[in-house]
Design an enzyme around this catalytic site. Structure first.
Site, mmCIF file in Angstrom:
data_model
loop_
_atom_site.group_PDB
_atom_site.id
_atom_site.type_symbol
_atom_site.label_atom_id
_atom_site.label_comp_id
_atom_site.label_asym_id
_atom_site.label_seq_id
_atom_site.Cartn_x
_atom_site.Cartn_y
_atom_site.Cartn_z
ATOM 1 N N GLU A 43 -1.306 3.549 6.156
ATOM 2 C CA GLU A 43 -0.411 3.213 7.261
ATOM 3 C C GLU A 43 -1.126 3.216 8.612
ATOM 4 O O GLU A 43 -0.847 2.368 9.472
ATOM 5 C CB GLU A 43 0.766 4.198 7.291
ATOM 6 C CG GLU A 43 1.683 4.116 6.087
ATOM 7 C CD GLU A 43 1.243 4.988 4.929
ATOM 8 O OE1 GLU A 43 1.968 5.035 3.917
ATOM 9 O OE2 GLU A 43 0.160 5.624 5.032
ATOM 10 N N ARG B 177 3.464 8.318 9.652
ATOM 11 C CA ARG B 177 2.066 8.638 9.340
ATOM 12 C C ARG B 177 1.098 7.918 10.265
ATOM 13 O O ARG B 177 -0.103 8.188 10.244
ATOM 14 C CB ARG B 177 1.765 8.266 7.885
ATOM 15 C CG ARG B 177 2.769 8.806 6.894
ATOM 16 C CD ARG B 177 2.361 8.565 5.465
ATOM 17 N NE ARG B 177 1.495 9.629 4.988
ATOM 18 C CZ ARG B 177 0.981 9.683 3.763
ATOM 19 N NH1 ARG B 177 1.222 8.694 2.913
ATOM 20 N NH2 ARG B 177 0.220 10.678 3.397
ATOM 21 N N LYS C 71 0.397 2.308 -17.085
ATOM 22 C CA LYS C 71 1.787 2.421 -16.650
ATOM 23 C C LYS C 71 2.702 1.879 -17.744
ATOM 24 O O LYS C 71 2.437 0.835 -18.318
ATOM 25 C CB LYS C 71 2.007 1.637 -15.352
ATOM 26 C CG LYS C 71 1.425 2.286 -14.116
ATOM 27 C CD LYS C 71 1.747 1.480 -12.875
ATOM 28 C CE LYS C 71 1.191 2.142 -11.618
ATOM 29 N NZ LYS C 71 1.480 1.345 -10.407
#
Length: 624
Positions: A368, A396, A282
């Protein structure tokens, strides 16, 4: 910021142009692309670290595969800025995440190269598998490629898709973009050679022939299988993905085009499900983002030469910060409190909670469904779980919300951040539907605080209940109301009259209170801060309905089944007939843009509320 030249990048208006380049030119293209990306995001704001990490991978994929005929599905979609730039949208990058401009995520309506919308994570393998099998059913020959981040691989849906894809008879390629895990042994020349070898036709053919021949002699077959797994285990991670039925290749350096391109070219000709493990970094190429990828994950505008700077003046306290402060204070007061987040520690304001109460902090990853049922299990043991989750992500886990929490009436608090419109992230992240989908569930309650202090108070009220309660609050700051240090709550299920007027009463839910008050001043109307969608303060509602000619409901949420619908249902049940004007979000997906402008476009600012009321009830504008 000085103007920069991108001589090679400016010749690329589509992947067709990219594929005309010679291999030695690709590294220069990648360098220009990375610099353009950095300068572009610095001017507009947006996701940076993840996109800097996918530059070479994006170049390699579009160079090797015949996109858009070959399908690329990016997961999560905030790593697709290089993809957008190379697929004809370079000149539109200054409009990124702005009203009428480019989306920050893949969007099918935006480009034929955006084959699938992926603003929520962990969907790419399922979608790419559907595309691969769909192509096969239609008799078409093309590749379907899912590029999934290591964070997105923590979700159960990704493994459900792997379980299905490994036995599907189709040409599916899953690329794990691993930008966080520590890979051992280090990526280097040996791994590059082995990855290319393992992706080659000779290795694939030899392995298949060996399996066919040796199956006639089971002891030899098992011995060969053990030798192969042992050998691969010395140079690559465990063969987990091969157990799913995929041919595992890697890990390889995701910033090395001389490794990526030959490996992808080999894989392109392999049949069946393939799994390529790519290691990236990243923030690659920008030292400040490499050093702090979290800070540069989604920055606002900044000067790349200087980097992100701390604000010189104290900014307004956000609702997320109010929640984080309350969570720590309540945890100190009640040892039963545990905090849960599905991989949104920073976004949900739980950094300090993790530091102070590490034993009671749980980040379950991008999962989730698991987060909600895990909370239910904790509650079943007498603890008091607080699930910090974005409104749009709770969608979700709806089955778990009903079956595992509500049916068992377990005392779980849901802190629903990002309720209402969220601005630059657009429809995929807008918390527009939580009021309708929560209030229809038995045992569930929902509070809508109007300001920062009321948010703290209603969180305390929710925590004190012995059943599940959701508290919804928006992104960003509110009216600027200072919070108290107290953990005292407000009366459960009770609203209040904020402004006394006549004829028309505006019933406000949540942060719509401030524009409602401004509109009421011009109208001479009453304003009621309802606070609770469920239970609705029926006693207060009946009193207001009896003393006013008409009612207006205002909410930053979906009108269909929302708070205004709850008011209509309550009035009907009480046998009270009054004209009711409902104001809220319409039955359409609202695009990305400045949230103030978006609210005004929906008539949910003070001017819009006043205008809608005057039009509905034929009220004359007072002359100055």
């Amino acid at each position: 910021m000085p103007n920069q030249s991108y001589p090679l990048l400016e010749t690329i208006d589509s992947p067709t142009d990219l594929r005309k380049l010679q291999r030695p030119q690709l590294q220069e293209l990648a360098s220009e692309l990375r610099q353009f990306l950095l300068n572009s995001v610095a001017n507009t704001g947006g996701h940076l670290s993840s996109n800097l990490g996918t530059v070479e991978l994006t170049v390699a994929l579009h160079y090797v595969f015949n996109t858009p005929d070959d399908r690329l599905v990016w997961d999560v979609g905030h790593q697709t800025y290089p993809h957008k730039i190379l697929t004809g949208r370079r000149k539109r990058m200054p409009s990124l995440r702005q009203l009428g401009g480019l989306s920050g995520f893949p969007q099918r309506a935006e480009s034929e190269f955006d084959t699938f919308g992926t603003a929520h994570s962990s969907t790419s393998i399922s979608a790419a598998l559907g595309m691969a099998l769909g192509s096969k059913i239609k008799g078409e020959t093309r590749r379907a490629i899912a590029i999934i981040g290591d964070g997105a691989m923590t979700a159960g849906m990704a493994f459900e898709a792997l379980n299905n894809g490994g036995v599907a008879d189709c040409d599916l390629l899953v690329i794990l973009n691993d930008n966080d895990m520590s890979i051992s042994p280090p990526v280097g020349a040996l791994n590059r050679y082995l990855a290319q070898l393992l992706s080659g036709q000779f290795y694939a053919a030899a392995k298949n022939v060996g399996k066919t021949v040796l199956k006639g002699a089971p002891p030899l077959f098992e011995l060969a299988k053990r030798i192969e797994e042992h050998a691969k285990g010395m140079v690559v991670p465990a063969t987990l993905f091969e157990k799913f039925g995929f041919n595992y290749i890697g890990p390889i350096d995701g910033h090395d085009l001389n490794s990526l391109i030959p490996t992808l070219e080999n894989i392109k000709h392999l049949k069946g499900p393939q799994f390529l493990h790519v290691v990236t970094k990243k923030g690659q190429g920008y030292d400040l983002a490499e050093a702090d990828p979290v800070a540069y994950h989604g920055p606002g505008k900044f000067d790349p030469a200087v980097g992100l700077q701390k604000a010189k003046t104290a900014s307004a306290v956000t609702f997320t910060q109010v929640f984080g402060s309350w969570l720590c204070d309540m945890a100190a007061a009640d040892k039963r409190l545990v905090g849960i987040t599905p991989a949104m520690r920073e976004g949900s304001g739980m950094v300090e909670f993790e530091r102070r109460f590490p034993a009671r902090y749980f980040d379950v990853g991008i999962a989730e469904q698991h987060a909600v049922t895990f909370a239910a299990g904790l509650a079943a043991e007498g603890l008091k779980p607080v699930v910090a989750i974005y409104s749009t992500f709770l969608q979700r886990a709806y089955d778990q919300l009903i079956h595992d929490v509500a049916i068992q009436n377990l005392p779980v608090v849901f802190a629903l951040d990002r309720a209402g419109l969220v601005g630059a992230d657009g429809a995929t992240h807008a918390g527009a539907y939580d009021i309708p989908f929560v209030r229809c569930i038995p045992n569930m309650s929902m509070a809508c605080p109007a300001d920062e202090n009321e948010c703290r108070q209603l969180l305390s009220t929710a925590f004190a209940q012995n059943h599940p309660v959701a508290v919804r609050y928006p992104r960003g700051s509110g009216a600027g109301v200072a919070t108290t240090a107290s953990l005292e709550g407000l009366p459960f299920g009770k609203g209040e009259i904020r402004m006394q007027g006549s004829k028309i009463a505006i019933l406000s839910f949540g942060t719509m209170l401030q524009p409602a008050l401004k509109a009421a001043e011009a109208l001479g109307a009453t304003v009621v801060n309802m606070r609770w969608v469920k239970p609705l303060d029926v006693e207060l509602l009946a009193s207001v309905a009896a003393s006013h000619e008409a009612l207006v409901t205002v909410e930053e949420g979906a009108l269909m089944g929302g708070a205004g619908s709850a008011v209509l249902e309550a009035l009907q049940a009480a046998g009270l007939m009054r004209p009711v004007l409902r104001l809220g979000l319409p039955d359409t997906f609202i695009e990305h843009g400045d949230p103030v402008k978006l609210l005004a476009m929906q008539g949910l600012d003070a001017v819009g509320i006043e205008a809608s009321i005057r039009k509905r009830f034929a009220l004359e504008q007072a002359q100055a």
